[in-house]
Scaffold this active site. Structure first.
Site, PDB file in Angstrom:
ATOM      1  CB  CYS A   1      -0.926   0.012   1.206  1.00 19.53           C
ATOM      2  SG  CYS A   1      -1.749  -1.558   1.502  1.00 19.53           S
TER       3      CYS A   1
ATOM      4  CG  HIS B   1      -2.495   4.274   4.997  1.00 18.07           C
ATOM      5  ND1 HIS B   1      -2.281   4.106   3.639  1.00 18.07           N
ATOM      6  CD2 HIS B   1      -2.649   3.020   5.511  1.00 18.07           C
ATOM      7  CE1 HIS B   1      -2.295   2.815   3.345  1.00 18.07           C
ATOM      8  NE2 HIS B   1      -2.522   2.143   4.467  1.00 18.07           N
TER       9      HIS B   1
ATOM     10  CD  GLU C   1      -2.794   7.960   8.844  1.00 19.46           C
ATOM     11  OE1 GLU C   1      -2.289   8.711   7.976  1.00 19.46           O
ATOM     12  OE2 GLU C   1      -3.661   7.107   8.564  1.00 19.46           O
TER      13      GLU C   1
ATOM     14  CE  LYS D   1      -5.844   3.912   1.708  1.00 16.28           C
ATOM     15  NZ  LYS D   1      -5.065   5.164   1.856  1.00 16.28           N
TER      16      LYS D   1
ATOM     17  CG  HIS E   1      -6.447   0.403   0.656  1.00 17.53           C
ATOM     18  ND1 HIS E   1      -5.473   1.047  -0.081  1.00 17.53           N
ATOM     19  CD2 HIS E   1      -5.821  -0.067   1.783  1.00 17.53           C
ATOM     20  CE1 HIS E   1      -4.327   0.985   0.566  1.00 17.53           C
ATOM     21  NE2 HIS E   1      -4.518   0.317   1.703  1.00 17.53           N
TER      22      HIS E   1
ATOM     23  CG  PHE F   1      -1.072  -5.692   4.605  1.00 20.13           C
ATOM     24  CD1 PHE F   1      -1.696  -4.854   5.510  1.00 20.13           C
ATOM     25  CD2 PHE F   1      -1.794  -6.767   4.105  1.00 20.13           C
ATOM     26  CE1 PHE F   1      -3.006  -5.067   5.915  1.00 20.13           C
ATOM     27  CE2 PHE F   1      -3.108  -6.998   4.493  1.00 20.13           C
ATOM     28  CZ  PHE F   1      -3.719  -6.147   5.396  1.00 20.13           C
TER      29      PHE F   1
END
Length: 426
Positions: free
Chosen positions: A177, A318, A329, A350, A355, A414
């Protein structure tokens, strides 16, 4: 300081063109208009029949445009779904940048694109398994020779290079990502160092196959509560968030040495002034609750840009809509910015697109760049139930008029990879 780069004599890097194919629009302006209006592009999956799946929704590209006029159709046929998104976005970005050919030698033009490493299409994998079951493994699956090319990431990159006339360095970056954010940052570094003068950079991805959806569902990463109400499914920072929504698409942009852009009279959308990346070394699918390496990524990117944390107006987060990521975050933002965190606007596109995985960071950059132009910060939609653990200003549900001069873009992937960019208004 990331890579040892500080505020020494180096070339300024600016963005002069942008292209996009996303769940909310098949051009960059259409994508921006939808984001600014808080429109969701999430609906029932159309790439396969999801009826038996626990997850039946995604943010998908609808009505993909045809191959660009400059594209060799024989190569177009070899591209992956994500690759086609990327080529269309690249053609738009090049056209949007306008007339750079005479100012950048082909050998000084690079391509830096984030994406997943190629693999056979899920249908072909299923066919391989079927052949082996029928023959007890004795029969060899006969592949179409061109299928090898169709799952080669290099073919997609070569097509983008063809559209943009790039003959310089080409780099495909696969860091999940964070891929697009890494790609833009690495392109910036090459231009700063004087190795090239222009680059096409960003990300592309399409993980909406039955194989990907089932895999992420088995991990427990996707929301399963909104199959009948898909536009409400992606809800970053909301107390009722329970997983992210897969999306797909591509956002690519033209980066240039500012001196050359100004000489040719290019319209400058913004400056890419800071970049840093780190690694959590924590867990594969979870972010550290205290923010971990994302703290260092943001802090180092801000230092790399030569600005003070208090000068940052907005964070394009994110913001995945998973319980752990949003807590992590938020904790990282508070650690980096201190009391100023409560003056920041924090937003997650998002919430509208799902995503875009390897393309997600570039979508955030699009939001920041158009936001500079229009004096607007896009909303985080579906933020209906405040979470007492998350108390920043996440621009809930409606865009906010705001003259933003400096923005941070975050991507946390990830595997524990973190990347942050600093963007400044032109």
């Amino acid at each position: 300081m990331n890579g040892g780069h500080g505020r020494r004599a180096q070339r300024d890097v600016v963005v002069t063109g942008i292209g996009a194919v996303t769940p909310v629009g098949n051009t960059a302006p259409d994508t921006w208009s939808a984001l600014a209006a808080g429109i969701s592009g999430i609906g029932r999956i159309s790439t396969f029949d999801p009826g038996s799946f626990s997850v039946r929704i995604a943010g998908q590209v609808r009505d993909l445009p045809d191959a660009p006029a400059a594209m060799d159709l024989s190569r177009w046929e070899l591209l992956t779904r994500a690759g086609r998104f990327g080529v269309v976005a690249a053609a738009e970005a090049v056209a949007d940048a306008g007339g750079f050919a005479a100012h950048h030698e082909p050998g000084n033009r690079g391509v830096f694109v984030g994406g997943h490493v190629g693999r056979p299409e899920p249908e072909e994998l299923a066919q391989i398994g079927l052949v082996r079951r029928r023959s007890a493994g004795a029969e060899i699956h006969r592949r179409d020779p061109e299928s090898t090319l169709r799952c080669d990431q290099g073919v997609d990159l070569a097509a983008i290079a063809e559209v943009a006339g790039c003959r310089g360095p080409i780099s495909g970056i696969s860091t999940a990502c964070a891929s697009a954010t890494h790609a833009i940052g690495e392109a910036m570094r090459r231009i700063q160092a004087g190795e090239i003068t222009m680059a096409v950079a960003g990300g592309q991805d399409s993980l909406t196959t039955w194989l990907d959806v089932s895999g992420f569902a088995l991990l427990g990463a996707l929301t399963t509560r909104y199959n009948d109400d898909p536009t409400r499914a992606s809800r970053p920072f909301d107390a009722e968030r329970d997983g992210f929504v897969l999306g797909e698409g591509s956002v690519l942009m033209v980066l240039e040495d500012r001196r050359i852009a100004e000489v040719r009279g290019a319209r400058i959308l913004g400056r890419v002034s800071g970049y840093a990346s780190t690694m959590n070394a924590y867990r594969i699918t979870d972010s550290p609750p205290d923010g971990g390496g994302s703290i260092t990524a943001m802090a180092n990117a801000i230092a790399d840009a030569g600005v003070e944390p208090d000068a940052v107006d907005c964070v394009y987060a994110h913001g995945t809509s998973t319980p752990g990521n949003d807590i992590s975050e938020t904790a990282a933002i508070k650690k980096v910015f201190g009391a100023h965190a409560y003056e920041l606007l924090v937003t997650s596109p998002k919430s509208m697109t799902g995503h875009l995985t390897a393309g997600a960071g570039a979508l955030n950059v699009l939001g920041a760049l158009y936001g500079f132009r229009d004096g607007l910060v896009t909303p985080t939609i579906n933020l209906e139930h405040p979470d007492p653990k998350l108390d920043l200003d996440y621009v809930p549900n409606h865009a906010r008029a705001s003259e933003v001069s400096t923005a941070v873009v975050n991507s946390f992937a990830f595997g524990g990879t973190n990347a942050s960019l600093v963007l400044e208004a032109p």
